[in-house]
Design an enzyme around this catalytic site. Structure first.
Site, short mmCIF file in Angstrom:
data_model
loop_
_atom_site.label_atom_id
_atom_site.label_comp_id
_atom_site.label_asym_id
_atom_site.label_seq_id
_atom_site.Cartn_x
_atom_site.Cartn_y
_atom_site.Cartn_z
N SER A 68 0.83 -1.22 0.00
CA SER A 68 0.00 0.00 0.00
C SER A 68 0.86 1.27 0.00
O SER A 68 0.47 2.29 -0.56
CB SER A 68 -0.98 0.00 1.17
N ASN A 69 2.04 1.20 0.60
CA ASN A 69 2.94 2.36 0.54
C ASN A 69 3.53 2.54 -0.85
O ASN A 69 3.73 3.67 -1.31
CB ASN A 69 4.05 2.23 1.60
N MET A 109 10.73 -6.11 4.18
CA MET A 109 10.78 -6.68 5.52
C MET A 109 12.10 -7.38 5.86
O MET A 109 12.14 -8.21 6.75
CB MET A 109 9.60 -7.65 5.73
N ARG A 110 13.16 -7.00 5.16
CA ARG A 110 14.46 -7.61 5.50
C ARG A 110 15.47 -6.52 5.82
O ARG A 110 15.42 -5.43 5.24
CB ARG A 110 14.99 -8.43 4.33
N ASN A 140 13.36 4.68 4.18
CA ASN A 140 12.51 3.61 4.69
C ASN A 140 11.36 4.24 5.47
O ASN A 140 11.53 5.28 6.10
CB ASN A 140 13.33 2.71 5.62
N HIS A 149 8.80 3.49 8.62
CA HIS A 149 8.65 2.61 9.79
C HIS A 149 7.42 3.06 10.58
O HIS A 149 7.27 4.26 10.84
CB HIS A 149 9.91 2.67 10.66
N ASP A 174 20.72 3.48 6.99
CA ASP A 174 22.15 3.28 7.22
C ASP A 174 22.37 1.80 7.52
O ASP A 174 21.50 0.97 7.25
CB ASP A 174 22.67 4.22 8.32
N GLY A 203 22.28 0.16 10.26
CA GLY A 203 21.56 -0.42 11.39
C GLY A 203 20.12 -0.73 11.06
O GLY A 203 19.67 -0.58 9.92
N GLU A 263 1.30 7.06 7.02
CA GLU A 263 2.43 6.56 6.21
C GLU A 263 2.23 6.93 4.75
O GLU A 263 3.18 7.31 4.05
CB GLU A 263 2.54 5.04 6.34
C1 GRF Z 1 3.87 -0.61 6.80
O1 GRF Z 1 3.25 -0.42 8.04
C2 GRF Z 1 5.32 -0.22 6.88
O2 GRF Z 1 5.55 0.87 7.68
C3 GRF Z 1 5.92 -1.44 7.50
O3 GRF Z 1 5.26 -2.53 6.89
C4 GRF Z 1 3.98 -2.09 6.46
C5 GRF Z 1 3.90 -2.35 4.98
O4 GRF Z 1 2.64 -2.08 4.46
N1 GRF Z 1 7.35 -1.45 7.36
P1 GRF Z 1 2.43 -2.00 2.89
O5 GRF Z 1 3.06 -3.26 2.30
O6 GRF Z 1 3.08 -0.76 2.39
O7 GRF Z 1 0.94 -1.99 2.69
#
Ligand code: GRF
Length: 204
Positions: free
Chosen positions: A13-14, A90-91, A107, A109, A141, A143, A174
């Site tokens: 979705s982002n 997610m990695r 990124n 978060h 970065d 971390g 977001e």
């Molecule tokens: C979002 O909450 C993002 O901040 C997190 O994982 C989620 C991903 O959502 N890292 P989407 O795949 O963008 O819908």
């Protein structure tokens, strides 16, 4: 026109918010590639809908993280992108990649960093009992969720919130914050001084 590549692992979705901001003209850039570590990611469907080329690497088919990251690095180089947007990727990104693209990766978060880095940030916030939560867009970065902060947006934690209801409220923010930060980057309006990111006024 700046070239943006997006890395996403799932729902996307982002990623969609980036595509929509480009269509709306609020993010003046071209989305040149979606890269995913998950061939089942719904983000791929969104990319096809928007005509964005996809590189799908299947993380689970690699013997080692190093082998996967070598292919990821090659795919990222191939994009010739000015900016890489991690949108639900997610990695943890390894050092060869963070070094190669230092200052060119952002990124999103779903927490007000430095609180609640890592997985299940919204659950961490609920369990901790904070009254204010939110999201952070930051430079990447070496971390985990640790790079200089570009934008943060707050949302309240309501009395009867659970992880899902809080996540939904944060997600709406977001979708605004990530394209906004990408636009600031593409407009050359971010000045990084150590950990501090200064937002410069718009150029005429
Ligand atoms: C979002 O909450 C993002 O901040 C997190 O994982 C989620 C991903 O959502 N890292 P989407 O795949 O963008 O819908």
């Amino acid at each position: 026109m700046k070239r943006i590549a997006v890395l996403a692992s799932g729902r996307g979705s982002n990623f969609q918010a980036i595509i929509d901001a480009i269509s709306a003209g609020t993010l003046r850039a071209e989305c040149v590639r979606l890269i995913t570590d998950n061939p089942g990611a719904y983000a791929i469907t969104r990319a096809k809908g928007a005509g964005v080329p996809v590189t799908a690497l299947d993380y689970r088919s690699y013997a080692t993280k190093g082998a996967y990251e070598a292919d990821l690095l090659a795919a990222m180089k191939d994009c010739r992108a000015d900016l890489f947007v991690l949108a639900g990727y997610m990695r943890i990104i390894g050092q060869a990649i963070t070094d190669t693209f230092a200052g060119k990766m952002i990124n999103i978060h779903p927490a007000l960093l430095p609180a609640f880095a890592g997985l299940h940030a919204q659950r961490q916030a609920i369990e901790y009992g904070v009254k204010v939560a939110g999201c952070t867009v930051h430079l990447v970065d070496g971390g985990m969720d640790s790079g200089p902060i570009i934008l943060q947006v707050c949302v309240p934690v309501l009395e009867d919130d659970d992880e899902d209801s809080l996540a939904e409220r944060i997600l709406a923010e977001e979708h605004q914050a990530l394209p906004a930060a990408a636009a600031l980057f593409c407009e050359g309006r971010l000045s990084v001084e150590g950990r501090r990111v200064r937002i410069l006024p718009p150029r005429d």
